[in-house]
Design an enzyme around this catalytic site. Structure first.
Site, PDB file in Angstrom:
ATOM      1  N   CYS A   1      10.849   8.102 -58.322  1.00 31.49           N
ATOM      2  CA  CYS A   1      11.305   7.104 -57.343  1.00 31.49           C
ATOM      3  C   CYS A   1      10.526   7.422 -56.070  1.00 31.49           C
ATOM      4  O   CYS A   1      10.813   8.416 -55.403  1.00 31.49           O
ATOM      5  CB  CYS A   1      12.803   7.193 -57.095  1.00 31.49           C
ATOM      6  SG  CYS A   1      13.343   6.079 -55.764  1.00 31.49           S
TER       7      CYS A   1
ATOM      8  N   CYS B   1      12.871   7.080 -52.647  1.00 29.28           N
ATOM      9  CA  CYS B   1      14.014   7.974 -52.362  1.00 29.28           C
ATOM     10  C   CYS B   1      14.319   8.799 -53.611  1.00 29.28           C
ATOM     11  O   CYS B   1      13.531   9.669 -53.975  1.00 29.28           O
ATOM     12  CB  CYS B   1      15.215   7.189 -51.876  1.00 29.28           C
ATOM     13  SG  CYS B   1      15.610   5.737 -52.890  1.00 29.28           S
ATOM     14  N   SER B   2      15.434   8.513 -54.265  1.00 30.63           N
ATOM     15  CA  SER B   2      15.795   9.297 -55.453  1.00 30.63           C
ATOM     16  C   SER B   2      16.582   8.442 -56.444  1.00 30.63           C
ATOM     17  O   SER B   2      17.538   8.927 -57.034  1.00 30.63           O
ATOM     18  CB  SER B   2      16.609  10.525 -55.045  1.00 30.63           C
ATOM     19  OG  SER B   2      17.775  10.128 -54.331  1.00 30.63           O
ATOM     20  N   CYS B   3      16.178   7.177 -56.612  1.00 34.79           N
ATOM     21  CA  CYS B   3      16.862   6.315 -57.584  1.00 34.79           C
ATOM     22  C   CYS B   3      16.782   6.957 -58.969  1.00 34.79           C
ATOM     23  O   CYS B   3      15.708   7.384 -59.400  1.00 34.79           O
ATOM     24  CB  CYS B   3      16.218   4.934 -57.590  1.00 34.79           C
ATOM     25  SG  CYS B   3      16.430   4.029 -56.030  1.00 34.79           S
TER      26      CYS B   3
END
Length: 211
Positions: free
Chosen positions: A104, A107-109
């Site tokens: 991602c 961000c941190s999906c």
């Protein structure tokens, strides 16, 4: 998040998140106990073992594998896995010619219902940037070197789509049950930064796939 949920250091984004949480809690806008309960669910009651069951099912049931590749959200729900961050799942399959890597970049999906909470390295800027610019270098850092003829495909998760890698089924597992297969599937293999070691090589002392 509150407490030591992600075992991160107190610098950068982690520090800012903790500071924001403290302010929101102080103002009564969030409930730390509720957050702790949610984190506990994804750290201890769901997580990668759900994804491992999905992969093992796909390995042993061709019809399920077909449904998983066609509509992962629906196929995963067949096994009872669903929830936030899992509404729009896409499954991609590793073969001897193609290797998939998930990142991602913003961000941190991450697909929580099947993989739980993302590991710290998945959220790091270094991983998010290099996975796109130098995917083979990233894989090498994880101890995975692919043959030059293997195509590396990088999939950028987002709020709209989360990806799950179906790793290659290792040789020597033909007689294993679905439960036994699920036990050897690792989180990292479902992100694409590792392969699953064959049972014989694991017993022989080769480096195991990263957990």
């Amino acid at each position: 998040m509150s407490g030591d949920h992600h075992n991160t250091d107190d610098t950068g984004p982690a520090a800012r998140v903790k500071a924001l949480e403290a302010i929101l809690t102080e103002k009564g806008l969030i409930d730390s106990a509720a957050i702790d309960a949610i984190v506990d669910i994804y750290e201890t009651r769901v997580g990668p073992r759900n994804g491992a069951r999905v992969v093992a099912k796909a390995w042993t049931d061709p019809a399920y594998r077909k449904r998983l590749l066609a509509n992962a959200t629906s196929a995963v729900a067949e096994l009872g896995f669903a929830g936030p961050e899992g509404e729009h799942l896409v499954a991609v399959e590793n073969t001897d010619r193609v290797h998939n890597l998930i990142v991602c970049t913003l961000c941190s999906c991450y697909p929580w219902p099947v993989l739980g909470l993302p590991p710290v390295w998945y959220k790091s800027f270094a991983y998010r940037s290099r996975a796109v610019s130098d995917p083979r270098g990233v894989l090498k850092d994880f101890g995975l070197e692919l043959a030059p003829e293997v195509e590396v495909r990088v999939w950028d998760s987002s709020a709209a789509i989360r990806y799950l890698v179906i790793p290659e089924r290792p040789k020597g597992t033909e007689g294993m049950s679905e439960d036994a297969l699920a036990a050897i599937v690792t989180r990292d293999s479902m992100v694409g930064v590792a392969k699953i070691a064959a049972p014989t090589s694991r017993r022989g002392g080769s480096a195991p796939a990263r957990a």
